[in-house]
Design a protein around this motif. Structure first.
Motif, mmCIF file in Angstrom:
data_model
loop_
_atom_site.group_PDB
_atom_site.id
_atom_site.type_symbol
_atom_site.label_atom_id
_atom_site.label_comp_id
_atom_site.label_asym_id
_atom_site.label_seq_id
_atom_site.Cartn_x
_atom_site.Cartn_y
_atom_site.Cartn_z
ATOM 1 N N TRP A 94 -13.448 11.292 63.643
ATOM 2 C CA TRP A 94 -14.949 10.673 63.919
ATOM 3 C C TRP A 94 -14.932 8.875 63.841
ATOM 4 N N ALA A 95 -13.677 8.419 63.079
ATOM 5 C CA ALA A 95 -13.629 7.244 62.828
ATOM 6 C C ALA A 95 -13.385 6.356 64.117
ATOM 7 N N PHE A 96 -12.777 7.065 64.933
ATOM 8 C CA PHE A 96 -12.098 6.115 66.241
ATOM 9 C C PHE A 96 -13.039 5.448 66.958
ATOM 10 N N PRO A 97 -14.017 6.251 67.739
ATOM 11 C CA PRO A 97 -14.999 5.566 68.540
ATOM 12 C C PRO A 97 -15.708 4.426 67.935
ATOM 13 N N PRO A 98 -16.284 4.416 66.677
ATOM 14 C CA PRO A 98 -16.805 3.157 66.004
ATOM 15 C C PRO A 98 -15.842 2.196 66.012
ATOM 16 N N ALA A 99 -14.587 2.336 65.677
ATOM 17 C CA ALA A 99 -13.592 1.442 65.359
ATOM 18 C C ALA A 99 -13.323 0.405 66.830
ATOM 19 N N TRP B 154 -15.315 -9.649 72.010
ATOM 20 C CA TRP B 154 -16.174 -10.339 73.025
ATOM 21 C C TRP B 154 -16.643 -11.534 72.203
ATOM 22 N N LEU B 155 -17.032 -11.486 70.759
ATOM 23 C CA LEU B 155 -17.505 -12.802 69.926
ATOM 24 C C LEU B 155 -16.519 -13.755 70.044
ATOM 25 N N LEU B 156 -15.069 -13.449 69.950
ATOM 26 C CA LEU B 156 -14.173 -14.548 69.892
ATOM 27 C C LEU B 156 -13.659 -14.744 71.129
ATOM 28 N N ARG B 157 -14.177 -14.245 72.303
ATOM 29 C CA ARG B 157 -13.751 -14.394 73.581
ATOM 30 C C ARG B 157 -12.141 -14.322 73.895
ATOM 31 N N ARG B 158 -11.836 -12.955 73.377
ATOM 32 C CA ARG B 158 -10.291 -12.491 73.368
ATOM 33 C C ARG B 158 -10.129 -11.198 74.095
ATOM 34 N N ARG B 159 -9.303 -10.730 74.481
ATOM 35 C CA ARG B 159 -8.963 -9.753 75.061
ATOM 36 C C ARG B 159 -8.968 -8.501 73.748
ATOM 37 N N ALA B 160 -9.529 -7.426 74.073
ATOM 38 C CA ALA B 160 -9.581 -6.562 72.963
ATOM 39 C C ALA B 160 -8.399 -5.598 72.878
ATOM 40 N N PRO B 161 -7.567 -5.356 71.566
ATOM 41 C CA PRO B 161 -6.308 -4.839 71.676
ATOM 42 C C PRO B 161 -6.718 -3.159 71.641
ATOM 43 N N LEU B 162 -7.904 -2.941 71.408
ATOM 44 C CA LEU B 162 -8.387 -1.501 71.413
ATOM 45 C C LEU B 162 -9.854 -1.639 71.652
ATOM 46 N N THR B 163 -9.915 -0.524 72.691
ATOM 47 C CA THR B 163 -11.332 -0.223 73.348
ATOM 48 C C THR B 163 -11.837 1.128 72.991
ATOM 49 N N ARG B 164 -13.038 1.427 73.444
ATOM 50 C CA ARG B 164 -13.595 2.775 73.174
ATOM 51 C C ARG B 164 -12.855 3.673 74.305
ATOM 52 N N ASP B 165 -12.914 2.956 75.446
ATOM 53 C CA ASP B 165 -12.042 3.732 76.539
ATOM 54 C C ASP B 165 -10.554 3.959 76.391
ATOM 55 N N PHE B 166 -9.995 3.176 75.699
ATOM 56 C CA PHE B 166 -8.557 3.558 75.181
ATOM 57 C C PHE B 166 -8.392 4.573 74.481
ATOM 58 N N ILE B 167 -9.494 4.476 73.405
ATOM 59 C CA ILE B 167 -9.438 5.753 72.430
ATOM 60 C C ILE B 167 -10.015 7.040 73.100
ATOM 61 N N ARG B 168 -10.859 6.993 74.087
ATOM 62 C CA ARG B 168 -10.954 8.242 74.668
ATOM 63 C C ARG B 168 -9.981 8.824 75.644
ATOM 64 N N ILE B 169 -9.178 7.970 76.137
ATOM 65 C CA ILE B 169 -8.123 8.388 76.885
ATOM 66 C C ILE B 169 -7.003 8.884 76.084
ATOM 67 N N GLY B 170 -6.769 8.239 74.780
ATOM 68 C CA GLY B 170 -5.852 8.479 73.856
ATOM 69 C C GLY B 170 -5.872 9.896 73.183
ATOM 70 N N MET B 171 -7.365 10.421 72.905
ATOM 71 C CA MET B 171 -7.643 11.661 72.356
ATOM 72 C C MET B 171 -7.578 12.777 73.232
#
Length: 146
Positions: free
Chosen positions: A85-90, A99-116
């Motif tokens: 359960w900790a992974f989607p919020p992470a 988004w705030l730092l205007r950087r590419r996210a190394p981890l995304t919700r889609d990435f987690i959904r695919i990985g699970m």
């Protein structure tokens, strides 16, 4: 192979000692990039090739085992096991920070959904019709690409 987003994201997270994975097994059927490209070429150029082919090396593995092997190979600590359960919020938190730092996210919700999601199939048709011999038949053989 080196340069793939998922592999590089795992390396980035392991370097910073923040890589984690859920404890329940998630089955994957890896395939090296060179073998994937050879199979794709065989499908494009082969006479009588049609339909859907499951691609994979000789041995499905769990994501947890793959990540542990990668950590050992790179000399980083193995990923921590955290509750599922900790992974989607992470993922959402990392996306927001990126988004705030205007950087590419190394981890995304889609990435987690695919990985699970487990993704294993019978690759015998690929081996019979497209690629009888793999250059990298197992993860252990493919580690030299990294």
């Amino acid at each position: 192979a080196r340069g793939l987003h998922m592999i590089e994201a795992a390396r980035w997270l392991m370097q910073r000692r923040v890589m984690a994975v859920w404890p329940e097994p998630t089955w994957l059927h890896p395939l090296s990039l060179p073998d994937f490209l050879r199979a794709t070429r065989a499908a494009i150029e082969g006479a009588g090739v049609s339909g859907i082919y499951n691609l994979g090396d000789e041995r499905p593995m769990t994501m947890q085992a793959i990540l542990d092997r990668l950590a050992d190979h790179w000399g980083y600590p193995r990923p921590r096991r955290l509750p599922r359960w900790a992974f989607p919020p992470a993922g959402a938190a990392v996306e927001a920070l990126a988004w705030l730092l205007r950087r590419r996210a190394p981890l995304t919700r889609d990435f987690i959904r695919i990985g699970m999601a487990s993704a294993v199939g019978d690759a015998s048709r690929m081996r019979q019709e497209l690629l009888p011999e793999l250059a990298y038949p197992t993860l252990k053989a493919g580690l030299e690409l990294l």
